[in-house]
Scaffold this motif. Structure first.
Motif, PDB file in Angstrom:
ATOM      1  N   VAL A  80      17.909   0.144 -17.741  1.00  0.00           N
ATOM      2  CA  VAL A  80      17.707   1.493 -17.239  1.00  0.00           C
ATOM      3  C   VAL A  80      18.579   2.414 -18.068  1.00  0.00           C
ATOM      4  N   LYS A  81      17.969   3.460 -18.630  1.00  0.00           N
ATOM      5  CA  LYS A  81      18.715   4.395 -19.463  1.00  0.00           C
ATOM      6  C   LYS A  81      18.599   5.809 -18.928  1.00  0.00           C
ATOM      7  N   VAL A  82      19.662   6.556 -19.131  1.00  0.00           N
ATOM      8  CA  VAL A  82      19.697   7.979 -18.808  1.00  0.00           C
ATOM      9  C   VAL A  82      20.032   8.706 -20.104  1.00  0.00           C
ATOM     10  N   HIS A  83      19.031   9.382 -20.690  1.00  0.00           N
ATOM     11  CA  HIS A  83      19.226  10.055 -21.978  1.00  0.00           C
ATOM     12  C   HIS A  83      19.813   9.079 -23.016  1.00  0.00           C
ATOM     13  N   GLU A  84      19.205   7.883 -23.112  1.00  0.00           N
ATOM     14  CA  GLU A  84      19.592   6.837 -24.070  1.00  0.00           C
ATOM     15  C   GLU A  84      20.901   6.138 -23.736  1.00  0.00           C
TER      16      GLU A  84
END
Length: 245
Positions: free
Chosen positions: A156-160
Motif C-alpha cells: 500500500v502506497k501513499v504518493h509512492e
C-alpha cells in the motif's frame, strides 16, 4: 520441510511449549521453541516463520513488547497471541500491540490446531496466487483517494511512500477495496478475512479496524475511508475508488 511450514512457539512454560510443539507437529509443521521474549525477537529476525504462537507473559520481553518490536522490522509476520488473561481489555491491548489474533487459556488443542491450519492455509494460498500473478505478468491495483493498493506485491502506497501494514491489516483493507460500499458485519469479516467465525472474537475485528484507521489518519489525514454503519458493521466509501488491471 520448508521455512514456509515453520512455526515458532514462544512459551516459557516448558510443559505447555512441549504440548503445543507435539500437537502442531502432528499437522506436519516444523516447530521451533523459545522461552524468552528477547530471544524470540532475534529468532524471528533471522528466520521466516509461517506463524508465531506467542505467550503474553514471558521473561526478557513480554508478548506485547515482542509484538511491537517485530512489527518494526516485519509488519506482515503472522502472530497468534496466547493469554491467560481473558478480560476484554487484555484482549484489546494484545491486538492493539500488533497481534493478528489471540486465544485465551485454557483452550482446546483441536481448536488451536484448526485456527493454525486455517491461518497458514489462507496465507499460503494467497501468496501462491501472488506468485502466479507475477509469473503471468498480471497485477491488480486499487486506488482509494491517495492510497494505491497493489494486490500482487501486497503493498500500500501513499504518493509512492509505502504504508507499513500487518498481513491482516492489508487483507482487511484489500477486502474493503474490492467490495466498495458493501457493508460487512464483524461476523462476516471474521469469515471472509480471518477464515473463521467464533463467538466472542468480534474484538479482533474492532481492534484491527481501529489500528488500520490510525495508520490511514497518520498517512493521509483521513480515517473515514472505512466507515462505521451503526448497528450493522463497516464499509469502504466509493469516492475516488478505482481498480486497475
Amino acid at each position: 520441510m520448508s521455512e514456509t511450514d515453520s512455526i515458532l512457539i514462544v512459551e516459557d512454560d516448558k510443559d505447555i511449549a512441549e504440548l503445543l510443539k507435539v500437537n502442531l507437529e502432528d499437522l506436519s509443521f516444523q516447530c521451533d521453541t523459545c522461552d524468552r521474549g528477547d530471544q524470540a525477537v532475534t529468532q524471528i529476525a533471522n528466520k521466516h516463520y509461517a506463524l508465531v504462537v506467542l505467550d503474553l507473559t514471558l521473561p526478557g520481553l513480554n508478548g506485547l513488547e515482542v509484538c511491537k518490536k517485530v512489527r518494526e522490522f516485519n509488519p506482515q509476520q503472522p502472530i497468534l497471541m496466547l493469554t491467560a488473561k481473558s478480560s476484554e481489555l487484555d484482549q484489546i491491548i494484545g491486538l492493539e500491540a500488533g497481534a493478528d489474533d489471540y486465544m485465551t487459556k485454557p483452550f482446546s488443542i483441536p481448536a488451536l490446531q484448526a485456527r493454525v491450519r486455517t491461518r497458514i492455509r489462507r496465507s499460503k494460498s494467497y501468496f501462491q496466487s501472488v506468485i502466479n500473478a507475477h509469473d503471468k505478468g498480471e497485477s491488480e491495483r486499487h486506488v482509494v483517494g491517495d492510497l494505491s493498493i497493489d494486490s500482487t506485491c501486497r503493498e500500500v502506497k501513499v504518493h509512492e511512500a509505502r504504508l507499513d501494514l500487518t498481513a491482516r491489516e492489508f487483507d482487511l483493507l484489500k477486502h474493503f477495496a474490492t467490495h466498495p460500499e458493501q457493508v460487512f458485519s464483524r461476523s462476516q469479516l471474521l469469515d471472509c478475512v480471518w477464515g473463521y467465525n467464533h463467538d466472542g472474537y468480534e474484538h479482533t475485528v474492532n481492534s484491527h479496524i481501529n489500528r488500520l484507521r490510525t495508520k490511514l489518519q497518520t498517512a493521509v489525514g483521513n480515517n473515514s475511508i472505512i466507515q462505521t454503519v451503526w448497528g450493522v458493521g463497516y464499509k469502504l466509501k466509493t469516492e475516488n475508488c478505482f481498480i486497475h488491471h
